[in-house]
Structures are given as structure tokens and as C-alpha cells.
Enzyme design. Structure first.
Site, PDB file in Angstrom:
ATOM      1  N   CYS A  61       2.613   8.304   3.368  1.00 24.23           N
ATOM      2  CA  CYS A  61       2.426   7.334   2.284  1.00 24.23           C
ATOM      3  C   CYS A  61       1.676   6.145   2.898  1.00 24.23           C
ATOM      4  O   CYS A  61       0.956   6.308   3.872  1.00 24.23           O
ATOM      5  CB  CYS A  61       3.749   6.935   1.632  1.00 24.23           C
ATOM      6  SG  CYS A  61       4.867   6.002   2.696  1.00 24.23           S
ATOM      7  N   ARG A  62       1.847   4.966   2.366  1.00 25.18           N
ATOM      8  CA  ARG A  62       1.128   3.799   2.902  1.00 25.18           C
ATOM      9  C   ARG A  62       1.684   3.372   4.262  1.00 25.18           C
ATOM     10  O   ARG A  62       0.946   3.180   5.211  1.00 25.18           O
ATOM     11  CB  ARG A  62       1.204   2.636   1.911  1.00 25.18           C
ATOM     12  CG  ARG A  62       0.421   1.418   2.364  1.00 25.18           C
ATOM     13  CD  ARG A  62       0.387   0.362   1.249  1.00 25.18           C
ATOM     14  NE  ARG A  62      -0.481  -0.732   1.623  1.00 25.18           N
ATOM     15  CZ  ARG A  62      -0.057  -1.839   2.223  1.00 25.18           C
ATOM     16  NH1 ARG A  62       1.215  -1.983   2.531  1.00 25.18           N
ATOM     17  NH2 ARG A  62      -0.905  -2.809   2.533  1.00 25.18           N
TER      18      ARG A  62
END
Length: 109
Positions: A61-62
Site C-alpha cells: 500500500c502507501r
């Protein structure tokens, strides 16, 4: 929680990106499968169809929080899954390619 460093990923490793659509469109790892965390349970079948039968699923993810949640869910389902430590922020900082939906250079949102 099983984790892997960005630097330990090989070019052919299966990558699952669980960020939302706007993040994905801005920039992602080429070849990654995109299933947003908000749609993950409903779209779980897409992962089981796309993932290598005997391979590991690298979840990103981020920064690592959302992917950690999905990694734990996958491990509970008996899937060999690991969280990519630091997520796309570390991926980009390590000089790994980030592309947008058109295949041109992208950025991490």
C-alpha cells in the site's frame, strides 16, 4: 506479521496493491494486481485466480498499514503472503519504477 523489504523483491515477484483507485492511477508498480482494500473481500476471487499457485503474494500500500491488514487476512486464509515494509513510499525512494495508468512515469500519492 510476515514482512519483506523492498530491496529483497525480485522483478518477477507477484505484487498485490491494495491502495485506492486515485492512488493507483497516480502511480504503481508495473505488473501489480490492483484490488483496493475497500473492495478486497468482494473481489477476493480475482486474487485467487491471478496469484501463483505455489508462490508468495507480496502485499503493498502507501506505507504498510493497509497492506498489513490484508496480509494478515490472507495468512488466515492459508495463503503465503507478506507485507512489503514501507510500501510504495519506500518502493519509489529505492528507485523502483512507478508508472501511471498509461504506462508513463507516475508518482506515489
Amino acid at each position: 506479521m510476515p514482512t519483506v523489504e523492498v530491496g529483497d523483491l525480485a522483478d518477477g515477484d507477484f505484487l498485490l496493491d491494495v491502495r485506492e483507485d486515485d492512488e493507483w492511477q497516480a502511480g504503481h508498480a508495473a505488473g501489480a494486481l490492483h484490488i483496493p482494500i475497500s473492495e478486497f473481500v468482494a473481489r477476493y476471487g480475482e486474487l485467487t485466480e491471478a496469484a501463483p499457485q505455489d508462490g508468495r503474494v507480496h502485499v503493498i500500500c502507501r506505507s504498510g498499514g493497509r497492506s498489513a491488514q490484508v496480509t494478515m487476512y490472507l495468512v488466515q486464509q492459508g495463503i503465503d503472503a507478506v507485507n512489503v515494509d514501507g510500501g510504495m513510499q519506500v518502493w519509489a525512494a529505492a528507485g523502483r519504477p512507478v508508472v501511471d495508468d498509461k504506462g508513463t512515469p507516475g508518482f506515489v500519492l
